[in-house]
Design an enzyme around this catalytic site. Structure first.
Site, PDB file in Angstrom:
ATOM      1  N   GLU A 184       0.853  -1.204  -0.027  1.00 47.20           N
ATOM      2  CA  GLU A 184       0.087   0.021   0.033  1.00 47.20           C
ATOM      3  C   GLU A 184       0.897   1.227   0.090  1.00 47.20           C
ATOM      4  O   GLU A 184       1.624   1.352   0.720  1.00 47.20           O
ATOM      5  CB  GLU A 184      -0.864  -0.208   1.314  1.00 47.20           C
ATOM      6  CG  GLU A 184      -1.677   1.232   1.368  1.00 47.20           C
ATOM      7  CD  GLU A 184      -2.820   1.126   2.524  1.00 47.20           C
ATOM      8  OE1 GLU A 184      -2.987  -0.038   2.908  1.00 47.20           O
ATOM      9  OE2 GLU A 184      -3.378   2.189   2.747  1.00 47.20           O
ATOM     10  N   LYS A 197      -7.183  -0.417  11.778  1.00 48.53           N
ATOM     11  CA  LYS A 197      -6.578  -1.110  10.408  1.00 48.53           C
ATOM     12  C   LYS A 197      -5.328  -0.143  10.094  1.00 48.53           C
ATOM     13  O   LYS A 197      -4.130  -0.492   9.572  1.00 48.53           O
ATOM     14  CB  LYS A 197      -7.283  -1.045   9.334  1.00 48.53           C
ATOM     15  CG  LYS A 197      -6.925  -1.545   8.221  1.00 48.53           C
ATOM     16  CD  LYS A 197      -6.050  -0.505   7.059  1.00 48.53           C
ATOM     17  CE  LYS A 197      -5.911  -1.204   5.676  1.00 48.53           C
ATOM     18  NZ  LYS A 197      -5.073  -0.067   4.963  1.00 48.53           N
ATOM     19  N   ASP A 231       4.709 -13.820  12.577  1.00 47.81           N
ATOM     20  CA  ASP A 231       3.594 -14.645  12.395  1.00 47.81           C
ATOM     21  C   ASP A 231       2.555 -13.482  12.365  1.00 47.81           C
ATOM     22  O   ASP A 231       1.809 -13.210  13.366  1.00 47.81           O
ATOM     23  CB  ASP A 231       3.192 -15.620  13.335  1.00 47.81           C
ATOM     24  CG  ASP A 231       1.908 -16.303  12.923  1.00 47.81           C
ATOM     25  OD1 ASP A 231       1.551 -17.458  13.306  1.00 47.81           O
ATOM     26  OD2 ASP A 231       0.938 -15.778  12.192  1.00 47.81           O
ATOM     27  N   HIS A 269      -2.268  10.545   0.261  1.00 47.32           N
ATOM     28  CA  HIS A 269      -2.529   9.177  -0.281  1.00 47.32           C
ATOM     29  C   HIS A 269      -2.129   9.148  -1.823  1.00 47.32           C
ATOM     30  O   HIS A 269      -1.592   8.528  -2.138  1.00 47.32           O
ATOM     31  CB  HIS A 269      -3.717   8.572   0.339  1.00 47.32           C
ATOM     32  CG  HIS A 269      -3.541   7.229   0.017  1.00 47.32           C
ATOM     33  ND1 HIS A 269      -3.291   6.321   1.052  1.00 47.32           N
ATOM     34  CD2 HIS A 269      -4.125   6.420  -0.886  1.00 47.32           C
ATOM     35  CE1 HIS A 269      -3.411   4.782   0.650  1.00 47.32           C
ATOM     36  NE2 HIS A 269      -3.900   5.146  -0.602  1.00 47.32           N
TER      37      HIS A 269
HETATM   38  P1  HMG Z   1       4.460  16.002   3.410  1.00 44.57           P
HETATM   39  O1  HMG Z   1       3.895  17.241   4.308  1.00 44.57           O
HETATM   40  O2  HMG Z   1       4.703  16.054   2.092  1.00 44.57           O
HETATM   41  O3  HMG Z   1       5.830  15.780   3.958  1.00 44.57           O
HETATM   42  O4  HMG Z   1       3.591  14.667   3.889  1.00 44.57           O
HETATM   43  P2  HMG Z   1       7.211  16.447   4.304  1.00 44.57           P
HETATM   44  O5  HMG Z   1       7.727  16.701   2.812  1.00 44.57           O
HETATM   45  O6  HMG Z   1       7.104  17.386   5.351  1.00 44.57           O
HETATM   46  O7  HMG Z   1       8.438  15.212   4.698  1.00 44.57           O
HETATM   47  C1  HMG Z   1       8.502  15.119   5.960  1.00 44.57           C
HETATM   48  C2  HMG Z   1       9.005  13.531   6.145  1.00 44.57           C
HETATM   49  O8  HMG Z   1       8.021  12.608   5.661  1.00 44.57           O
HETATM   50  C3  HMG Z   1      10.037  13.313   5.207  1.00 44.57           C
HETATM   51  O9  HMG Z   1      11.321  13.707   5.984  1.00 44.57           O
HETATM   52  C4  HMG Z   1      10.083  11.770   4.718  1.00 44.57           C
HETATM   53  O10 HMG Z   1      10.666  11.127   6.071  1.00 44.57           O
HETATM   54  C5  HMG Z   1       8.375  11.664   4.910  1.00 44.57           C
HETATM   55  P3  HMG Z   1      12.889  13.645   5.313  1.00 44.57           P
HETATM   56  O11 HMG Z   1      13.073  12.011   5.386  1.00 44.57           O
HETATM   57  O12 HMG Z   1      12.973  13.954   3.736  1.00 44.57           O
HETATM   58  O13 HMG Z   1      13.724  14.389   6.148  1.00 44.57           O
HETATM   59  N1  HMG Z   1       8.225  11.694   3.552  1.00 44.57           N
HETATM   60  C6  HMG Z   1       8.211  10.653   2.857  1.00 44.57           C
HETATM   61  N2  HMG Z   1       8.794   9.617   2.909  1.00 44.57           N
HETATM   62  C7  HMG Z   1       8.696   8.557   1.722  1.00 44.57           C
HETATM   63  N3  HMG Z   1       8.194   9.067   0.669  1.00 44.57           N
HETATM   64  C8  HMG Z   1       7.572  10.086   0.358  1.00 44.57           C
HETATM   65  C9  HMG Z   1       7.503  11.257   1.631  1.00 44.57           C
HETATM   66  N4  HMG Z   1       6.992  12.351   1.769  1.00 44.57           N
HETATM   67  C10 HMG Z   1       7.409  12.616   3.181  1.00 44.57           C
HETATM   68  N5  HMG Z   1       7.086  10.237  -0.706  1.00 44.57           N
HETATM   69  C11 HMG Z   1       2.883  12.621   3.796  1.00 44.57           C
HETATM   70  C12 HMG Z   1       3.668  13.549   2.953  1.00 44.57           C
HETATM   71  C13 HMG Z   1       2.437  11.352   2.876  1.00 44.57           C
HETATM   72  C14 HMG Z   1       3.875  11.764   4.658  1.00 44.57           C
HETATM   73  C15 HMG Z   1       1.624  12.921   4.465  1.00 44.57           C
HETATM   74  O14 HMG Z   1       0.840  13.613   3.647  1.00 44.57           O
HETATM   75  C16 HMG Z   1       0.948  11.795   5.359  1.00 44.57           C
HETATM   76  O15 HMG Z   1       1.364  11.543   6.250  1.00 44.57           O
HETATM   77  N6  HMG Z   1      -0.343  11.578   5.125  1.00 44.57           N
HETATM   78  C17 HMG Z   1      -1.185  10.586   5.389  1.00 44.57           C
HETATM   79  C18 HMG Z   1      -0.897   9.295   4.619  1.00 44.57           C
HETATM   80  C19 HMG Z   1      -1.268   8.224   5.697  1.00 44.57           C
HETATM   81  O16 HMG Z   1      -1.357   8.266   6.819  1.00 44.57           O
HETATM   82  N7  HMG Z   1      -1.346   7.095   5.047  1.00 44.57           N
HETATM   83  C20 HMG Z   1      -1.502   5.724   5.761  1.00 44.57           C
HETATM   84  C21 HMG Z   1      -2.237   4.691   4.681  1.00 44.57           C
HETATM   85  S1  HMG Z   1      -3.793   4.937   4.938  1.00 44.57           S
HETATM   86  C22 HMG Z   1      -4.282   4.367   6.517  1.00 44.57           C
HETATM   87  O17 HMG Z   1      -3.580   4.217   7.538  1.00 44.57           O
HETATM   88  C23 HMG Z   1      -5.690   3.672   6.547  1.00 44.57           C
HETATM   89  C24 HMG Z   1      -6.688   4.509   7.097  1.00 44.57           C
HETATM   90  O18 HMG Z   1      -7.773   4.114   7.047  1.00 44.57           O
HETATM   91  C25 HMG Z   1      -6.449   4.556   8.806  1.00 44.57           C
HETATM   92  C26 HMG Z   1      -7.708   5.496   9.613  1.00 44.57           C
HETATM   93  O19 HMG Z   1      -8.438   5.265   8.991  1.00 44.57           O
HETATM   94  O20 HMG Z   1      -7.315   5.937  10.658  1.00 44.57           O
HETATM   95  C27 HMG Z   1      -6.353   6.092   6.732  1.00 44.57           C
END
Ligand code: HMG
Length: 458
Positions: free
Chosen positions: A93, A280, A296, A393
């Site tokens: 994912e 989740k 596991d 996302h």
């Molecule tokens: P951003 O503001 O663009 O990040 O957020 P940034 O540019 O400020 O970067 C800060 C740090 O984030 C970076 O620092 C990276 O470590 C990391 P650095 O290492 O450069 O010093 N980072 C990344 N790492 C890898 N690839 C990238 C990347 N961008 C930043 N492309 C971010 C971008 C996606 C992190 C933010 O928008 C975010 O956290 N979004 C939420 C996404 C999320 O939570 N996804 C989880 C899967 S969905 C899930 O959990 C299911 C759910 O249903 C759960 C629920 O309902 O509770 C949602």
């Protein structure tokens, strides 16, 4: 916390991974090998280029045909109990690894996660039926408790010598599911400290060995003799505290972001429909580390969700609150992890993943897992409680859509940015872009990076 033996990781180098995601795959591989001091063989095992062999796969499962691959990435910036970790994560994912890294970096900036894990106490269950009077059977078992504990220790000589082994024998009488006119269930619990093992094989063997002795003492028949995956004597907890000011983002003040997280937390506390999705998210992070480290993960999932329902209503594994301008978060769940036995010793990628984590003992590994779960939860609730999850996302999902549409590696980022800008992150749309570009640069030629319109540009 247990000392590290052959840690690859030098905590003073954690900032070297800043901007890691902006590197190419090859540059990331070179950086990791250099920083972690991986040999070519270890690097190959970690990246999967020299991972599980057909021979080992054929020995691990029945009717084997070969191996299945999944992406492996690194969760970065994780600080737990003052120690820095680079966390191998296996998941299909998008955005999970980014989310964990983002939240870990935020929390590391204010001191990192605090975490602890219980001793490795696992429960073996013996179900006794046709035992006559339940209370007489209970009395007989209590009277024979020392005899049974001694017998059990005799079946675990090596574990006992290493300081683990039998800790307790407990007896439970449960109402018959068919109703009071039926025989209640008589259940014996064998509580075993499995030290560095997850303990399933060890506890199951013990339960089977003890069954005849329980039958002799109760006069009943033992049916099931198996461990419980509700490992609620083997909990791990992670906590963090964030001054609300550090949460400022999306043009919103930190207190607004914090309030959004707390509102998400209370929603999960009130509603199982929300709690399932909340958890989740937590398990997105935990499962990814579990797969990378050969755990596991089905057992972890079963225990986590059973624990989430322990109060009678399914609820969140973590909770968030605001107090005195600080956002406080805590996660607690069963984590039955192993650092010995099973696939850990036969899968080369798992062995290197554990070394990348600093070869932690099982309790320290559980602390890392819990912190990753809380980090993922923080990132998800931060987005959900403010601008929504899709903004971040989809930006990351667009890359996999661009790849699926056939974009060449050098065109993926630009095509992904185009898709996000246009708001249509679909493979068909990506293919239209590529076709259009192909028409623009002459039929049959692959689009070049320059030929792809920059986001919002001409
Ligand atoms: P951003 O503001 O663009 O990040 O957020 P940034 O540019 O400020 O970067 C800060 C740090 O984030 C970076 O620092 C990276 O470590 C990391 P650095 O290492 O450069 O010093 N980072 C990344 N790492 C890898 N690839 C990238 C990347 N961008 C930043 N492309 C971010 C971008 C996606 C992190 C933010 O928008 C975010 O956290 N979004 C939420 C996404 C999320 O939570 N996804 C989880 C899967 S969905 C899930 O959990 C299911 C759910 O249903 C759960 C629920 O309902 O509770 C949602």
């Amino acid at each position: 916390m247990a000392a590290h033996d052959d840690s690859l990781w030098d905590p003073s180098k954690s900032s070297v991974f800043s901007g890691f995601y902006k590197l190419t795959l090859e540059e990331r591989r070179r950086r990791v090998a250099a920083v972690l001091g991986l040999s070519a063989e270890e690097a190959g095992a970690l990246t999967g280029e020299q991972g599980l062999t057909d021979e080992v796969a054929n020995a691990m499962v029945e009717n084997a045909l070969g191996r299945f691959s999944l992406p492996l990435g690194l969760g970065l910036h994780l600080k737990v109990n003052g120690r820095d970790y680079v966390v191998p994560m296996v998941i299909e994912e998008p955005s999970v690894i980014a989310a964990v890294s983002f939240a870990a970096k935020l929390v590391a900036g204010v001191g990192g996660f605090q975490a602890e894990a219980d001793e490795a106490l696992m429960i073996g269950q013996l179900q006794v039926a046709r035992y006559g009077d339940p209370w007489q059977a209970v009395e007989r078992l209590h009277a024979a408790k020392e005899e049974l504990l001694t017998l059990a220790r005799g079946f675990l000589p090596h574990l006992t010598q290493r300081g683990g082994g039998m800790r307790e024998l407990e007896v439970r009488v449960l109402p018959a599911p068919e109703g009071p006119e039926h025989e209640p269930l008589l259940v014996v619990h064998l509580v075993v400290d499995t030290l560095e093992a997850m303990g399933a094989n060890l506890v199951n063997t013990l339960a089977e060995n003890m069954a005849p002795h329980v039958e002799r003492i109760t006069g009943g028949r033992v049916y099931l003799r198996i461990l419980s995956n509700l490992a609620d004597r083997r909990l791990a907890r992670a906590r963090c505290a964030l001054p609300e000011a550090v949460l400022e983002d999306f043009g919103l003040p930190g207190e607004d972001i914090a309030e959004g997280i707390v509102q998400a937390s209370r929603f999960a506390q009130a509603d199982p429909y929300r709690a399932a999705t909340h958890n989740k998210g937590v398990m997105n992070g935990i499962d990814a580390v579990a797969i990378a480290t050969g755990q596991d993960w089905r057992a972890i999932e079963a225990g986590a969700h059973a624990y989430a329902a322990r109060a009678g209503q399914y609820g969140p594994l973590s909770r968030w609150k605001r107090d005195g301008g600080v956002l406080w978060g805590e996660l607690e769940l069963p984590l039955a992890l192993g650092t010995v036995g099973g696939p850990l010793k036969v899968h080369p990628g798992v062995q290197v993943a554990l070394r990348v984590l600093g070869s932690p003992k099982a309790r320290e590994l559980a602390c890392v897992f819990a912190a990753v779960g809380l980090a993922q939860n923080l990132a998800a609730l931060r987005a959900l409680g403010s601008v929504g999850i899709q903004k971040g996302h989809m930006a990351l999902h667009a890359r996999s859509v661009a790849v699926s549409a056939g974009a060449r590696p050098e065109a993926v980022e630009a095509l992904a940015a185009l898709l996000v800008t246009e708001g249509e992150v679909r493979v068909e749309r990506a293919q239209e872009f590529l076709t259009e570009e192909r028409v623009a640069v002459g039929a049959g030629e692959a689009p070049t990076l320059a030929s792809l319109k920059p986001p919002g540009g001409e």
